[in-house]
Write a protein that holds these residues in place. Sequence first.
Motif, PDB file in Angstrom:
ATOM      1  N   LEU A 132       0.822  -1.204   0.000  1.00 17.48           N
ATOM      2  CA  LEU A 132       0.000   0.000   0.000  1.00 17.48           C
ATOM      3  C   LEU A 132       0.858   1.256   0.000  1.00 17.48           C
ATOM      4  O   LEU A 132       1.806   1.360   0.789  1.00 17.48           O
ATOM      5  CB  LEU A 132      -0.905   0.033   1.243  1.00 17.48           C
ATOM      6  N   ASP A 133       0.496   2.192  -0.876  1.00 19.98           N
ATOM      7  CA  ASP A 133       1.114   3.510  -0.819  1.00 19.98           C
ATOM      8  C   ASP A 133       0.527   4.262   0.366  1.00 19.98           C
ATOM      9  O   ASP A 133      -0.656   4.094   0.695  1.00 19.98           O
ATOM     10  CB  ASP A 133       0.835   4.261  -2.122  1.00 19.98           C
ATOM     11  N   ILE A 134       1.310   5.075   1.033  1.00 20.34           N
ATOM     12  CA  ILE A 134       0.791   5.796   2.197  1.00 20.34           C
ATOM     13  C   ILE A 134      -0.185   6.890   1.782  1.00 20.34           C
ATOM     14  O   ILE A 134      -1.248   7.051   2.388  1.00 20.34           O
ATOM     15  CB  ILE A 134       1.952   6.388   3.025  1.00 20.34           C
ATOM     16  N   ARG A 135       0.141   7.638   0.734  1.00 21.57           N
ATOM     17  CA  ARG A 135      -0.713   8.751   0.335  1.00 21.57           C
ATOM     18  C   ARG A 135      -1.635   8.300  -0.802  1.00 21.57           C
ATOM     19  O   ARG A 135      -1.226   8.228  -1.959  1.00 21.57           O
ATOM     20  CB  ARG A 135       0.132   9.947  -0.086  1.00 21.57           C
ATOM     21  N   MET A 136      -2.888   8.019  -0.447  1.00 19.38           N
ATOM     22  CA  MET A 136      -3.903   7.632  -1.426  1.00 19.38           C
ATOM     23  C   MET A 136      -5.208   8.358  -1.113  1.00 19.38           C
ATOM     24  O   MET A 136      -5.451   8.723   0.045  1.00 19.38           O
ATOM     25  CB  MET A 136      -4.141   6.112  -1.386  1.00 19.38           C
ATOM     26  N   PRO A 137      -6.067   8.567  -2.116  1.00 26.75           N
ATOM     27  CA  PRO A 137      -7.347   9.230  -1.860  1.00 26.75           C
ATOM     28  C   PRO A 137      -8.325   8.319  -1.120  1.00 26.75           C
ATOM     29  O   PRO A 137      -8.132   7.110  -1.043  1.00 26.75           O
ATOM     30  CB  PRO A 137      -7.858   9.542  -3.279  1.00 26.75           C
ATOM     31  N   LEU A 138      -9.387   8.935  -0.585  1.00 25.70           N
ATOM     32  CA  LEU A 138     -10.483   8.278   0.128  1.00 25.70           C
ATOM     33  C   LEU A 138     -10.051   7.703   1.476  1.00 25.70           C
ATOM     34  O   LEU A 138     -10.696   7.924   2.486  1.00 25.70           O
ATOM     35  CB  LEU A 138     -11.128   7.177  -0.725  1.00 25.70           C
ATOM     36  N   LEU A 139      -8.962   6.941   1.463  1.00 29.44           N
ATOM     37  CA  LEU A 139      -8.443   6.377   2.702  1.00 29.44           C
ATOM     38  C   LEU A 139      -6.941   6.217   2.513  1.00 29.44           C
ATOM     39  O   LEU A 139      -6.500   5.516   1.596  1.00 29.44           O
ATOM     40  CB  LEU A 139      -9.098   5.018   2.984  1.00 29.44           C
ATOM     41  N   ASP A 140      -6.126   6.880   3.368  1.00 32.69           N
ATOM     42  CA  ASP A 140      -4.683   6.782   3.154  1.00 32.69           C
ATOM     43  C   ASP A 140      -4.177   5.403   3.549  1.00 32.69           C
ATOM     44  O   ASP A 140      -4.877   4.611   4.196  1.00 32.69           O
ATOM     45  CB  ASP A 140      -3.936   7.891   3.893  1.00 32.69           C
ATOM     46  N   GLY A 141      -2.941   5.106   3.161  1.00 37.45           N
ATOM     47  CA  GLY A 141      -2.398   3.781   3.379  1.00 37.45           C
ATOM     48  C   GLY A 141      -2.282   3.386   4.839  1.00 37.45           C
ATOM     49  O   GLY A 141      -2.447   2.214   5.190  1.00 37.45           O
ATOM     50  N   LEU A 142      -2.003   4.357   5.714  1.00 39.86           N
ATOM     51  CA  LEU A 142      -1.885   4.053   7.135  1.00 39.86           C
ATOM     52  C   LEU A 142      -3.229   3.646   7.727  1.00 39.86           C
ATOM     53  O   LEU A 142      -3.336   2.653   8.451  1.00 39.86           O
ATOM     54  CB  LEU A 142      -1.318   5.259   7.885  1.00 39.86           C
ATOM     55  N   ARG A 143      -4.283   4.411   7.399  1.00 41.66           N
ATOM     56  CA  ARG A 143      -5.607   4.053   7.923  1.00 41.66           C
ATOM     57  C   ARG A 143      -6.107   2.757   7.290  1.00 41.66           C
ATOM     58  O   ARG A 143      -6.782   1.963   7.948  1.00 41.66           O
ATOM     59  CB  ARG A 143      -6.591   5.200   7.687  1.00 41.66           C
ATOM     60  N   ALA A 144      -5.775   2.549   6.031  1.00 39.17           N
ATOM     61  CA  ALA A 144      -6.152   1.295   5.381  1.00 39.17           C
ATOM     62  C   ALA A 144      -5.461   0.120   6.070  1.00 39.17           C
ATOM     63  O   ALA A 144      -6.065  -0.939   6.306  1.00 39.17           O
ATOM     64  CB  ALA A 144      -5.786   1.332   3.901  1.00 39.17           C
ATOM     65  N   THR A 145      -4.180   0.310   6.412  1.00 42.13           N
ATOM     66  CA  THR A 145      -3.433  -0.734   7.126  1.00 42.13           C
ATOM     67  C   THR A 145      -4.068  -1.035   8.474  1.00 42.13           C
ATOM     68  O   THR A 145      -4.257  -2.201   8.851  1.00 42.13           O
ATOM     69  CB  THR A 145      -1.976  -0.292   7.333  1.00 42.13           C
ATOM     70  N   GLU A 146      -4.403   0.012   9.213  1.00 40.00           N
ATOM     71  CA  GLU A 146      -5.027  -0.179  10.525  1.00 40.00           C
ATOM     72  C   GLU A 146      -6.355  -0.918  10.400  1.00 40.00           C
ATOM     73  O   GLU A 146      -6.674  -1.795  11.221  1.00 40.00           O
ATOM     74  CB  GLU A 146      -5.216   1.182  11.194  1.00 40.00           C
ATOM     75  N   THR A 147      -7.123  -0.594   9.350  1.00 38.33           N
ATOM     76  CA  THR A 147      -8.411  -1.255   9.141  1.00 38.33           C
ATOM     77  C   THR A 147      -8.222  -2.725   8.781  1.00 38.33           C
ATOM     78  O   THR A 147      -8.899  -3.609   9.313  1.00 38.33           O
ATOM     79  CB  THR A 147      -9.194  -0.545   8.024  1.00 38.33           C
ATOM     80  N   ILE A 148      -7.282  -2.991   7.881  1.00 33.16           N
ATOM     81  CA  ILE A 148      -7.026  -4.371   7.451  1.00 33.16           C
ATOM     82  C   ILE A 148      -6.559  -5.233   8.611  1.00 33.16           C
ATOM     83  O   ILE A 148      -7.066  -6.337   8.847  1.00 33.16           O
ATOM     84  CB  ILE A 148      -5.984  -4.382   6.313  1.00 33.16           C
ATOM     85  N   LEU A 149      -5.598  -4.731   9.376  1.00 34.11           N
ATOM     86  CA  LEU A 149      -4.989  -5.537  10.426  1.00 34.11           C
ATOM     87  C   LEU A 149      -5.847  -5.623  11.683  1.00 34.11           C
ATOM     88  O   LEU A 149      -5.596  -6.468  12.544  1.00 34.11           O
ATOM     89  CB  LEU A 149      -3.601  -4.992  10.756  1.00 34.11           C
ATOM     90  N   ALA A 150      -6.854  -4.761  11.791  1.00 33.68           N
ATOM     91  CA  ALA A 150      -7.772  -4.847  12.925  1.00 33.68           C
ATOM     92  C   ALA A 150      -8.811  -5.943  12.737  1.00 33.68           C
ATOM     93  O   ALA A 150      -9.478  -6.337  13.697  1.00 33.68           O
ATOM     94  CB  ALA A 150      -8.467  -3.504  13.142  1.00 33.68           C
ATOM     95  N   ASP A 151      -8.958  -6.436  11.525  1.00 31.98           N
ATOM     96  CA  ASP A 151      -9.917  -7.512  11.230  1.00 31.98           C
ATOM     97  C   ASP A 151      -9.418  -8.810  11.858  1.00 31.98           C
ATOM     98  O   ASP A 151      -8.338  -9.294  11.507  1.00 31.98           O
ATOM     99  CB  ASP A 151     -10.047  -7.666   9.718  1.00 31.98           C
ATOM    100  N   PRO A 152     -10.165  -9.410  12.781  1.00 27.16           N
ATOM    101  CA  PRO A 152      -9.689 -10.637  13.442  1.00 27.16           C
ATOM    102  C   PRO A 152      -9.508 -11.813  12.488  1.00 27.16           C
ATOM    103  O   PRO A 152      -8.786 -12.761  12.810  1.00 27.16           O
ATOM    104  CB  PRO A 152     -10.776 -10.917  14.491  1.00 27.16           C
ATOM    105  N   ASP A 153     -10.166 -11.758  11.326  1.00 28.87           N
ATOM    106  CA  ASP A 153     -10.048 -12.854  10.353  1.00 28.87           C
ATOM    107  C   ASP A 153      -8.964 -12.588   9.303  1.00 28.87           C
ATOM    108  O   ASP A 153      -8.774 -13.391   8.391  1.00 28.87           O
ATOM    109  CB  ASP A 153     -11.390 -13.070   9.642  1.00 28.87           C
ATOM    110  N   ASN A 154      -8.277 -11.468   9.436  1.00 32.17           N
ATOM    111  CA  ASN A 154      -7.284 -11.110   8.429  1.00 32.17           C
ATOM    112  C   ASN A 154      -6.061 -12.023   8.470  1.00 32.17           C
ATOM    113  O   ASN A 154      -5.567 -12.385   9.542  1.00 32.17           O
ATOM    114  CB  ASN A 154      -6.809  -9.666   8.629  1.00 32.17           C
ATOM    115  N   THR A 155      -5.574 -12.391   7.299  1.00 26.03           N
ATOM    116  CA  THR A 155      -4.335 -13.172   7.184  1.00 26.03           C
ATOM    117  C   THR A 155      -3.317 -12.486   6.283  1.00 26.03           C
ATOM    118  O   THR A 155      -2.238 -13.023   6.035  1.00 26.03           O
ATOM    119  CB  THR A 155      -4.634 -14.569   6.611  1.00 26.03           C
ATOM    120  N   THR A 156      -3.666 -11.308   5.780  1.00 23.36           N
ATOM    121  CA  THR A 156      -2.814 -10.591   4.836  1.00 23.36           C
ATOM    122  C   THR A 156      -1.752  -9.785   5.573  1.00 23.36           C
ATOM    123  O   THR A 156      -2.045  -9.083   6.540  1.00 23.36           O
ATOM    124  CB  THR A 156      -3.652  -9.649   3.960  1.00 23.36           C
ATOM    125  N   ARG A 157      -0.508  -9.884   5.108  1.00 27.40           N
ATOM    126  CA  ARG A 157       0.579  -9.042   5.618  1.00 27.40           C
ATOM    127  C   ARG A 157       0.627  -7.755   4.801  1.00 27.40           C
ATOM    128  O   ARG A 157       0.410  -7.784   3.585  1.00 27.40           O
ATOM    129  CB  ARG A 157       1.912  -9.772   5.496  1.00 27.40           C
TER     130      ARG A 157
END
Length: 243
Positions: free
Chosen positions: A54-79
């Motif tokens: 993920l690029d950090i600077r992206m529209p709608l949702l930046d990469g940092l917030r996207a990372t936090e959202t992805i990794l907060a999912d208890p079913d997530n397996t993606t690095r």
Amino acid sequence: MTVRVLVADDHAMFRSGLRGVLDSQPDLECVAEASDGRSAVSEVRRLRPDVAILDIRMPLLDGLRATETILADPDNTTRVILLTTYDQDAYVHRALRAGASGFLLKSLPPEELIAAVRVAARGDALIDPSVTRRLLNRLAEGVAPPVVPAGLEHLTSRERDVLLLVAEAYTNAEIADRLGIGDETVKTHVSRILTKLDLRDRVQAVAYAHLHGLVKPPSTPPAPSPGPARTTRDRRRRRSGEP
């Protein structure tokens, strides 16, 4: 086994180039692209890739917030690996806290990015060498550490050795070689360390070790003091044998 990768960046040319680099490797496959953080989160949930870049600077949702959202999912397996043009401490700090498996500058050579994807896929972590020690040393010196998790005092001597080597960015194989133990034994020690310290992964273990002063920044040796000044008269006396 093929590592399935998602690429998210708002620049189409960069995404295309990165996809070409990944697909040129026999063990890597780019399974999807996204042009903004919101789409990246949706695609990760839909496809469950092994690694998301993920690029950090992206529209709608930046990469940092996207990372936090992805990794907060208890079913997530993606690095998640974060890419950026901007070398800013705040970005790296948030990435570490979120649990990202990599933080790399876009100036990184393609072969090193490929290696980083493989590192993340096997569950290890990689931070761009140009920012790692500077950032962590600065955090260790200038940020008040959080409350120490219960369990630090329960680490065995060997587990402390392993933690220090993990904090110095050694791989499991390198740790095994340095300590004269097997790879599986290292994995067991790392697993026990994470459990005892209530840490999510190796990235948090690295941050923990530096933030709590377990790893000290290398000291700069003092400059040698100059010897006594020699005058022209001193040199003449030595040549003539005078005291």
